[in-house]
Design a protein around this motif. Structure first.
Motif, PDB file in Angstrom:
ATOM      1  N   THR A 251     -20.510 -38.722  40.951  1.00  0.00           N
ATOM      2  CA  THR A 251     -19.559 -38.217  39.961  1.00  0.00           C
ATOM      3  C   THR A 251     -20.039 -36.862  39.478  1.00  0.00           C
ATOM      4  OG1 THR A 251     -19.045 -40.448  39.257  1.00  0.00           O
ATOM      5  CG2 THR A 251     -18.435 -38.681  37.773  1.00  0.00           C
TER       6      THR A 251
ATOM      7  N   THR B 148     -17.145 -32.731  36.906  1.00  0.00           N
ATOM      8  CA  THR B 148     -16.334 -32.668  38.119  1.00  0.00           C
ATOM      9  C   THR B 148     -15.565 -31.356  38.186  1.00  0.00           C
ATOM     10  OG1 THR B 148     -16.123 -35.074  38.176  1.00  0.00           O
ATOM     11  CG2 THR B 148     -14.490 -33.816  39.389  1.00  0.00           C
TER      12      THR B 148
ATOM     13  N   GLY C  85     -10.972 -32.472  39.440  1.00  0.00           N
ATOM     14  CA  GLY C  85     -11.610 -32.055  40.682  1.00  0.00           C
ATOM     15  C   GLY C  85     -10.690 -31.558  41.765  1.00  0.00           C
TER      16      GLY C  85
END
Length: 1006
Positions: free
Chosen positions: A586, A517, A490
């Protein structure tokens, strides 16, 4: 070993009476002292007629015996000296049949048994058992003989008897088979002399102890190799007890032994399986998992072993059910031997391993069944055909081996081979069962590792495809960037060229891990690029990003599922649903942090804004290092005050460092924010304030396994807030730099309470987006206090009276509520951790070399641990200025006649820059833009040419009205100006300023 109770010894007295035998007690002088009712029934005499009289009066005389036609039994008359007991057993001596006088004058043939009385001693009375001649032998006499005969002839339990000198005096056949020594050879010898290899020293020590103390020892073990199975060591469980005669004189020690080898092996197998379950699969590394199997098996189970795995397992590729396909490549993953004198294996780890035809390994890989080769012959075909393993097998004298395929869900992952050449003896069927169990456990762990590698490779592929490869070259900044991949996916940094030779530097982080992500990161990066084309101020761009994140998260209504946007005057702050459920976001954009910075190399000014992201660090040419003051806003998609920006002046050759929170992850696994879980900090009113927003949760989620921190167990007050702090930010006094602030009403997506009274509910929600503990409201979050003018290597602590600024951008203390006494202690610990992490960064930056590439690598080596738990992204940029030689600017009056003057100015300037080939198009662009500014806008009108990697023509005016591209019809006299501009340039656009707008057009130049 213990017993549940005590069983009294039975000598047959009660049993004899129960079976109808009469008992008469005679003392040492031969006088009857006891007469039972059974004796009265047998002979007819009442007790008072017999007691006190000599026992011989009951015996028939010799002439009576002769007249009866029977000979007196040998030893019929008991001697007062107790002679009958000399050869008797404990139950008594059967002296045969005798004639006794009955009360009616007749003679009665009776069987007589004599034994000592129960009292014992020198004046022991004798018990005489009388029974009819047809009653059989005296009780227990024949049973005792049969029992002794069975114990020493047919019993499967080994029985040894030693005297008081520990010399063997009797051995049964079972014991003879255990020890492998004939009875006649063992008698008279001590155990250490008869069979020294059978734990003789221990046996003599135990027997001597039993002989001295009289206490039996039950269940002690001795080891040896019996003649019937010389290749395997057997285990015997023995019980030793002392032998005594009736007078208590010690006669010796008896030892009973049974073979418990199978039970012992079963226990060892269970222990080895338990150890394998605990030690195999502790990491997601193929080589380490294979090595753990070898460490469990060697040397306790095998003398050496080797593990091969398919290349697909190492690469994390897909495996197909069934046998191994032809041509599959196996590589050595681990090998271990009990002897360290030579290399453990013939192949090095990672080397390709091959097998000859007809080898047991190929058979196992074909039918997926384990193989036991209990006898390895040196002249076997497969041994002779294996040029690598064959010589080693012969050299080590391997006598048996097992080949077990590593199979799970009918998929082959590799092969485990176990070898024995030492004293353990050949492998057996139960060993193969154990090896199969260990291999199955290893196969499951290897398959988990393969799946992890596959997912990680997919994540890396997605992340690399979404991240910039080579950052664009720009004259305004010299940049270098690095990524640390730990599986999250991420984090990103980026460089976006803007109009007017400006450049945007971006750093961001999406909470969570995995492909989702990484995809969320890619969407946000694309959104940043798209919004950058609108030439928005940093805070406006982040505000629109916030709107976009809310829409992507499905929360674009007036009240969202995570607590809703705060409306002005609202007093209630509901607990976020996600926090109450304890589930961190998430793979979603919500909770993303982002720092957006615009550098103008012409004015050398830097505008920036942060949505919960750490502030950048800067190293000045004079060696000063510091963190820039960036107002800390809430992460994207989280409730919070309107985002605010700031502007700073940067000298030429200043070095900017943008990074994600993973750069400051602790080397020991702990994070600087670990102490922020201290309860009650938010309610104390002494919140730690800083400039970087609540990004601490990213570090905490990856490195702290604190359930309470991840589940969102925060303490909220009755009004739903864990504590508030409201302060006036420095920017509110009216001393604002032009263009550094966007009013709340003009900040899209940040509808909220103006000012800085942010509740801990909101900041807790921000921190939860990163998996960390909720943080209290930043006391001075909007001005982002940081130390300025810090000399190289000096401590970057805040000025006096200010709280320490968090390196992670958390902007406050934990708001878990309740324990206010711990707030100061926990806040101090958190502050110290944050300041330590920030000081490490500033210290490393102060030692930075001149090159941005070398600085980037040096910072990673100095700050990121060897095995990071978090991703990290780092961008290092050195600022440069575009001097007057690259910029030409003219102020023009609002007169249509000035258009020709503008064309002349453009032509002369391009000729001076040796760009005559671009003169025609640039004249046309300048003419159209100046004409539109004079006709439709208002003064002041300014024309600017910028020579960078592109040639930019800009016209600024005092109107905020945006021009619109029209497609004029053939009969229209106007409306083609912007169309000509679009056709003659590569791209064009409008940039708004505080006093108007700027229309720009770019052309490529050689």
């Amino acid at each position: 070993m213990g017993t549940s109770g005590v069983t009294r010894r039975s000598d047959g007295r009660e049993q004899a009476a129960a079976r109808g035998w009469a008992k008469v007690v005679v003392n040492a002088r031969g006088v009857v002292t006891g007469w039972s009712s059974a004796a009265q029934q047998l002979l007819g005499y009442p007790a008072h007629r017999v007691l006190g009289r000599p026992a011989v009066e009951l015996l028939a005389g010799a002439h009576e015996t002769a007249a009866h036609g029977a000979a007196p039994a040998s030893g019929a008359r008991p001697s007062p000296a107790g002679a009958p007991a000399a050869s008797g057993t404990e139950a008594g001596t059967d002296v045969g049949s005798v004639l006794l006088r009955h009360r009616d004058g007749g003679l009665l043939a009776c069987r007589v048994g004599i034994r000592p009385g129960a009292a014992g001693g020198p004046n022991t009375a004798w018990e005489v058992l009388l029974g009819p001649a047809t009653a059989g032998p005296a009780p227990e006499t024949e049973l005792d003989k049969a029992l002794l005969e069975a114990l020493f002839s047919r019993s499967p339990v080994g029985l040894f008897v030693v005297d008081t000198e520990l010399r063997l005096i009797r051995i049964n056949p079972a014991a003879e088979g255990m020890q492998g020594l004939a009875v006649e050879e063992a008698l008279g010898k001590r155990p250490g002399e008869a069979w020294p290899e059978f734990s003789a020293e221990l046996a003599e020590r135990v027997m001597g102890q039993v002989l001295r103390t009289g206490r039996p020892v039950i269940g002690w073990e001795k080891h040896g190799r019996p003649p019937g199975d010389p290749d395997h060591e057997h285990v015997y469980s023995s019980s030793s007890f002392r032998l005594e005669d009736a007078a208590g004189r010690v006669l010796g020690v008896a030892d009973a032994a049974i073979d418990v080898t199978e039970r012992q092996r079963a226990q060892e197998r269970l222990m080895l399986l338990a150890e394998g379950g605990a030690r195999i699969g502790t990491s997601l590394e193929v080589m380490r998992t294979a090595q753990e199997l070898a460490e469990v098996a060697v040397p306790r189970f095998a003398d050496s072993m080797a593990v091969e795995v398919l290349e697909e397992v190492l690469a994390g590729d897909e495996l197909f059910p069934g046998p191994v396909r032809p041509g599959a490549v196996l590589r050595r993953a681990a090998s271990l031997a009990s002897s360290p004198a030579e290399p453990a294996g013939v192949y090095a780890d990672g080397e390709i391993s091959t097998f000859p035809p007809a080898a047991p390994s190929l058979d196992a890989l074909t039918d997926l069944r384990p193989r036991l080769v209990d006898s390895v012959e040196a002249d076997s075909a497969w041994v002779l055909r294996d040029p690598v393993r064959g010589p080693r097998i012969i050299e080590d004298k391997v006598h048996s081996l097992m080949v077990v395929p590593l199979v799970t869900q009918d998929r082959v992952l590799g092969l485990a081979t176990f070898y024995r050449w030492g004293a353990q003896g050949p492998f057996r069927d139960d060993d193969l069962t154990l090896a199969t169990e260990l291999a199955g456990r290893t196969a499951v762990c290897l398959d988990n590792t393969r799946r992890y590698l596959r997912e990680r490779n997919s994540l890396m592929a997605v992340q690399r495809s979404l991240l910039p490869g080579e950052l664009p070259h720009h004259h305004g900044v010299e940049v270098a960037h690095e990524y640390v991949h730990a599986g999250a996916g991420g984090d990103w940094v980026d460089v976006v060229p803007l109009s007017g030779a400006r450049v945007a530097l971006v750093a961001g982080s999406v909470p969570g891990r995995g492909v989702a992500t990484a995809a969320a990161m890619g969407r946000l990066r694309a959104a940043v690029h798209t919004l950058s084309d609108l030439d928005l101020e940093p805070e406006e761009l982040l505000a629109r990003m916030d709107d976009l994140v809310r829409r992507l998260d499905g929360r674009d209504g007036p009240e969202d599922s995570l607590g809703g946007r705060r409306s002005e005057g609202s007093e209630e702050h509901p607990i976020p649903a996600a926090l109450a459920a304890g589930v961190p976001a998430t793979g979603e954009e919500a909770g993303c942090t982002c720092l957006y910075l615009i550098y103008d190399p012409i004015s050398q000014r830097c505008a920036m804004a942060s949505a919960g992201h750490p502030a950048p660090a800067v190293a000045h040419p004079d060696g000063t290092v510091r963190f820039l003051d960036v107002p800390a806003g809430a992460p994207l998609g989280r409730p919070g005050p309107p985002l605010r920006g700031t502007v700073v002046d940067l000298p030429e050759n200043a070095m900017l460092v943008l990074y994600t929170p993973g750069l400051l992850q602790a080397r020991g696994g702990a994070t600087p924010e670990a102490a922020e879980r201290t309860p009650g900090a938010g309610a104390s009113g002494e919140g730690v304030h800083g400039e970087e927003g609540p990004a601490a949760g990213v570090i905490e989620q990856a490195e702290q396994a604190d359930d309470r921190g991840r589940s969102g167990e925060q303490g909220y007050g009755e009004d739903g807030a864990a504590g508030r702090r409201t302060e006036q930010a420095p920017g509110d006094s009216g001393e604002r730099a032009p263009g550094t602030e966007t009013p709340a009403a003009q900040a899209p997506g940040r509808a909220g309470v103006p000012g800085h009274g942010v509740s801990a509910t909101d900041t807790a929600e921000q921190a939860h987006a990163h998996g960390g503990s909720p943080t209290g409201t930043a006391g001075q979050a909007d001005d982002g206090r940081a130390s300025e003018g810090v000399a190289p290597g000096a401590d970057a602590s805040p000025a006096e009276g200010e709280g320490p600024g968090p390196a992670d951008g958390s902007g406050g203390n934990a708001g878990e509520g309740g324990d206010g006494e711990n707030a100061g202690e926990g806040g101090a610990a958190a502050g110290v951790g944050r300041e330590a992490a920030r000081a490490r960064l500033l210290g490393a930056l102060a030692r930075a070399p001149g090159s941005v590439r070398e600085t980037c690598r040096m910072l990673l080596e100095a700050l990121v641990p060897a095995h990071p738990r978090q991703d990290a992204a780092l961008l290092v940029a050195r600022t440069h200025a575009l001097g007057p030689g690259r910029v030409a600017c003219w102020d023009l009056p609002s007169d249509p006649a000035v258009v020709s003057t503008a064309r002349s100015l453009v032509t002369r300037q391009l000729s001076a820059w040796a760009l005559d080939e671009a003169a025609f198009a640039t004249e046309l662009i300048a003419s159209e833009l100046v004409t539109n500014a004079i006709r439709y806008a208002r003064a002041p009108v300014r024309l600017r040419l910028i020579r960078d990697h592109v040639l930019t023509c800009e016209v600024s005016d005092g109107s905020s009205t945006s021009p619109r591209l029209r497609h004029a019809r053939t009969t229209d006299e106007g409306g083609r100006g912007l169309l000509l501009v679009a056709q003659c340039s590569e791209r064009w656009g409008t940039r708004y300023t505080e006093d108007g707008k700027t229309i720009w057009a770019e052309q490529s130049v050689t």
